[in-house]
Design a protein around this motif. Sequence first.
Motif, PDB file in Angstrom:
ATOM      1  N   CYS A  59      13.854   8.568  46.254  1.00 51.61           N
ATOM      2  CA  CYS A  59      14.185   7.200  45.843  1.00 51.61           C
ATOM      3  C   CYS A  59      13.459   6.218  46.764  1.00 51.61           C
ATOM      4  CB  CYS A  59      15.692   6.951  45.903  1.00 51.61           C
ATOM      5  SG  CYS A  59      16.104   5.209  45.592  1.00 51.61           S
TER       6      CYS A  59
ATOM      7  N   THR B  18      13.827   3.105  47.003  1.00 47.57           N
ATOM      8  CA  THR B  18      14.734   2.084  47.541  1.00 47.57           C
ATOM      9  C   THR B  18      15.529   2.625  48.722  1.00 47.57           C
ATOM     10  OG1 THR B  18      14.906   1.154  45.322  1.00 47.57           O
ATOM     11  CG2 THR B  18      16.541   0.433  46.927  1.00 47.57           C
ATOM     12  N   CYS B  19      16.071   3.829  48.562  1.00 50.43           N
ATOM     13  CA  CYS B  19      16.826   4.449  49.655  1.00 50.43           C
ATOM     14  C   CYS B  19      15.875   4.980  50.740  1.00 50.43           C
ATOM     15  CB  CYS B  19      17.658   5.623  49.150  1.00 50.43           C
ATOM     16  SG  CYS B  19      18.959   5.198  48.012  1.00 50.43           S
TER      17      CYS B  19
ATOM     18  N   ARG C 118      17.222  11.856  46.855  1.00 51.44           N
ATOM     19  CA  ARG C 118      18.510  11.510  46.252  1.00 51.44           C
ATOM     20  C   ARG C 118      18.673  12.239  44.921  1.00 51.44           C
ATOM     21  NH1 ARG C 118      18.955   9.877  50.622  1.00 51.44           N
ATOM     22  NH2 ARG C 118      19.499   7.809  51.370  1.00 51.44           N
TER      23      ARG C 118
ATOM     24  N   CYS D  58      18.986   6.159  40.482  1.00 50.40           N
ATOM     25  CA  CYS D  58      19.435   6.761  41.741  1.00 50.40           C
ATOM     26  C   CYS D  58      20.954   6.737  41.782  1.00 50.40           C
ATOM     27  CB  CYS D  58      18.862   5.973  42.914  1.00 50.40           C
ATOM     28  SG  CYS D  58      19.473   6.544  44.516  1.00 50.40           S
TER      29      CYS D  58
ATOM     30  N   CYS E 240      21.959   4.372  45.199  1.00 48.90           N
ATOM     31  CA  CYS E 240      21.800   2.906  45.210  1.00 48.90           C
ATOM     32  C   CYS E 240      21.826   2.313  43.799  1.00 48.90           C
ATOM     33  CB  CYS E 240      20.515   2.512  45.935  1.00 48.90           C
ATOM     34  SG  CYS E 240      19.006   2.939  45.040  1.00 48.90           S
TER      35      CYS E 240
HETATM   36 ZN    ZN Z   1      18.418   5.042  45.873  1.00 46.78          ZN
END
Ligand code: ZN
Length: 221
Positions: free
Chosen positions: A21, A23-24, A28, A58, A61
């Motif tokens: 991911c 963003t993370c 994930r 995800c 998030c």
């Molecule tokens: Zn994420």
Amino acid sequence: MLLIWGFKVRVRLMGSTTFFCPTCGGDREGRLGTARRWFTFFWIPIIPLKVVGELVQCSTCQTRFEPSVLQRPTTASLSEVLSNAVRVVTVMVVRTGDWSLPAMRSAAVGDVAVVVPGYDDATLESDLAAVDPAWAEQYVAPLADGLEVAGKERFVADLTRVALAGGTVTDDQRRLLDTVGRTLGLTPAHITGIVASVVAASPSPPRPPAIDPPAGHAPPS
Ligand SMILES: [Zn+2]
């Protein structure tokens, strides 16, 4: 006027997978879904319309991504890809130089042992017989998206150090470094810079290293 009909996009869960991911910033669980547009009446979806796309969400998030996000290697798979690439390409560096040089062999064994515990000269010997330098691109290509620039520089620099442990970077080794660097997405000038800085930092080489100038930039002789 009250709008009593409209459209709504609903996502149907198709399964899940592990993905990286963005963003993370880590591996994930991703839920795979198909997004479909529905015709709604009084906000209630009543008629399914076209599928508008597939997506990955995800589960940590909740960010939604295009399915292309799955092409990016996960951290777990990246580390396996990286280990394989370090091993195979380091062996190629030895193979494109003079295999018999103990200093170069031990530099190679030292580098590979970091990612492949227990790696030794006997394993190197059998790898030398099994590995074809023509495969460099296919081992390195999966790293192009997964490694940061600093990681790519480190990869090329480590290979250059192994070659230099043999006293000089041979033409074949230099071509291999170029192939690796280009496959990682580095420019020829960047690769030349990395090689040159490793050569400059190497403690008193036995003989002057032969470094090919980049094509078109041959110094006047
Ligand atoms: Zn994420």
